[in-house]
Design a protein around this motif. Structure first.
Motif, PDB file in Angstrom:
ATOM      1  N   ALA A  94      51.720  48.984  39.621  1.00  0.00           N
ATOM      2  CA  ALA A  94      52.189  49.760  40.774  1.00  0.00           C
ATOM      3  C   ALA A  94      51.553  49.278  42.070  1.00  0.00           C
ATOM      4  O   ALA A  94      52.197  49.246  43.118  1.00  0.00           O
ATOM      5  CB  ALA A  94      51.887  51.244  40.563  1.00  0.00           C
ATOM      6  N   THR A  95      50.274  48.875  41.989  1.00  0.00           N
ATOM      7  CA  THR A  95      49.545  48.470  43.192  1.00  0.00           C
ATOM      8  C   THR A  95      49.258  46.972  43.240  1.00  0.00           C
ATOM      9  O   THR A  95      48.952  46.437  44.302  1.00  0.00           O
ATOM     10  CB  THR A  95      48.201  49.206  43.273  1.00  0.00           C
ATOM     11  N   GLY A  96      49.323  46.319  42.091  1.00  0.00           N
ATOM     12  CA  GLY A  96      48.980  44.906  42.015  1.00  0.00           C
ATOM     13  C   GLY A  96      47.490  44.647  41.952  1.00  0.00           C
ATOM     14  O   GLY A  96      47.051  43.492  41.947  1.00  0.00           O
ATOM     15  N   LYS A  97      46.681  45.713  41.877  1.00  0.00           N
ATOM     16  CA  LYS A  97      45.226  45.552  41.889  1.00  0.00           C
ATOM     17  C   LYS A  97      44.690  45.275  40.481  1.00  0.00           C
ATOM     18  O   LYS A  97      45.179  45.834  39.494  1.00  0.00           O
ATOM     19  CB  LYS A  97      44.563  46.806  42.460  1.00  0.00           C
ATOM     20  N   VAL A  98      43.668  44.425  40.423  1.00  0.00           N
ATOM     21  CA  VAL A  98      42.961  44.165  39.170  1.00  0.00           C
ATOM     22  C   VAL A  98      41.995  45.317  38.933  1.00  0.00           C
ATOM     23  O   VAL A  98      41.117  45.585  39.762  1.00  0.00           O
ATOM     24  CB  VAL A  98      42.206  42.827  39.232  1.00  0.00           C
ATOM     25  N   VAL A  99      42.155  46.011  37.803  1.00  0.00           N
ATOM     26  CA  VAL A  99      41.339  47.194  37.527  1.00  0.00           C
ATOM     27  C   VAL A  99      40.229  46.909  36.516  1.00  0.00           C
ATOM     28  O   VAL A  99      39.295  47.707  36.383  1.00  0.00           O
ATOM     29  CB  VAL A  99      42.209  48.366  37.042  1.00  0.00           C
ATOM     30  N   ALA A 100      40.308  45.791  35.801  1.00  0.00           N
ATOM     31  CA  ALA A 100      39.257  45.407  34.856  1.00  0.00           C
ATOM     32  C   ALA A 100      39.425  43.942  34.529  1.00  0.00           C
ATOM     33  O   ALA A 100      40.518  43.378  34.667  1.00  0.00           O
ATOM     34  CB  ALA A 100      39.314  46.252  33.585  1.00  0.00           C
TER      35      ALA A 100
END
Length: 228
Positions: A94-100
Motif C-alpha cells: 500500500a505504501t511501498g515501504k520496507v517494513v522488515a
C-alpha cells in the motif's frame, strides 16, 4: 501438445509442451524481469529499480513501487517479499515501504522466491536447491535438492514447481518436495527463458522472461495420473 500422458513404470516424468496463453510487456524502463508474483488480482514483476503491477486482464500497468529487485518476488496475502542483493525485503504494497529485512540464505546467489505454509521458499540457482526459511529470522528450515538450476519457485494445490533455464532451454518442473524427483515437466519454446515463477492459484503460471522484458502466462496442466 502432450508428449506423454502417463508416467512409465520407472517413474519417468510426465512431459508436456508448455502452452503460453498470453505475453505481457515489455514495459518502458523494464528491460529485464528478475522475479514474479501474484497478489490475487495483479501480477507483480521485479524489474531492477522497481516492482511493477500488471493487470492480467488488460495487460496494462496498474502501479509501480520504487524498490530494488535482483531476483525472486513473493506475496503472503498481505506483504510483498523481494530479494535484493544479499537480503530479502518485506514490503507494504500500500505504501511501498520496507517494513522488515532478513538476510537471504544464498548471500546474493538466490533466485526464485515463493510463500507457502507460513514460510518463504528460496531458489538457489547454482546449488540446484530450494530452501524453506523462516520469514522472520531467515533460518533455514529445510533443503530440497533438485537436478537443474532453479530460476523460480511456486507452490499450488500442494504441488511444488520450479523454473529452470540453462542456455536456450527452459522448463517448469513439478518435483517431489521430499526427494526432489522430477514428476512433471513443461518444456518452454526454444530460446524462451524463465526468470521467476508464480501460480495464480488457478489455471495459470506467470513466468518472467529475463532480458526479453516480458511476463508470460502459461497454462497449468491438470494433474495426470500415473499408470498402474
Amino acid at each position: 501438445m502432450t508428449r506423454s500422458k502417463t508416467a512409465s513404470a520407472d517413474k519417468a516424468p510426465i512431459v508436456h509442451a508448455a502452452e503460453i496463453v498470453r505475453e505481457y510487456g515489455p514495459f518502458a524502463g523494464a528491460d529485464k524481469i528478475n522475479g514474479v508474483t501474484h497478489d490475487g488480482h495483479n501480477v507483480w514483476a521485479a524489474v531492477g529499480a522497481q516492482l511493477i503491477a500488471i493487470d492480467p486482464d488488460s495487460g496494462q500497468l496498474a502501479r509501480t513501487i520504487d524498490c530494488a529487485g535482483d531476483a525472486g518476488t513473493a506475496f503472503d496475502g498481505t506483504h510483498l517479499y523481494q530479494i535484493t542483493e544479499a537480503r530479502i525485503d518485506k514490503i507494504d504494497p500500500a505504501t511501498g515501504k520496507v517494513v522488515a529485512t532478513i538476510a537471504a540464505p544464498g548471500h546474493g546467489r538466490d533466485s526464485g522466491l515463493a510463500w507457502a505454509e507460513g514460510s518463504l521458499w528460496v531458489g538457489q540457482y547454482r546449488d540446484r536447491q530450494i530452501l524453506q526459511i523462516d520469514p522472520a529470522t531467515g533460518q533455514v528450515l529445510r533443503t530440497i535438492e533438485t537436478n537443474r538450476f532453479v530460476t523460480g519457485v511456486t507452490w499450488v494445490d500442494g504441488d511444488l514447481w520450479h523454473g529452470t533455464w540453462e542456455g536456450d532451454e527452459s522448463e517448469l518442473r513439478r518435483i517431489d518436495p521430499v526427494s526432489g524427483a522430477v514428476l512433471e515437466r513443461l518444456e518452454m519454446p526454444h530460446g524462451t527463458g524463465v526468470s521467476g515463477l508464480e501460480s495464480d492459484g488457478a489455471g495459470l503460471f506467470y513466468c518472467g522472461g529475463g532480458s526479453s522484458g516480458k511476463v508470460r502466462a502459461v497454462r497449468r496442466p491438470k494433474r495426470a495420473t500415473a499408470a498402474v
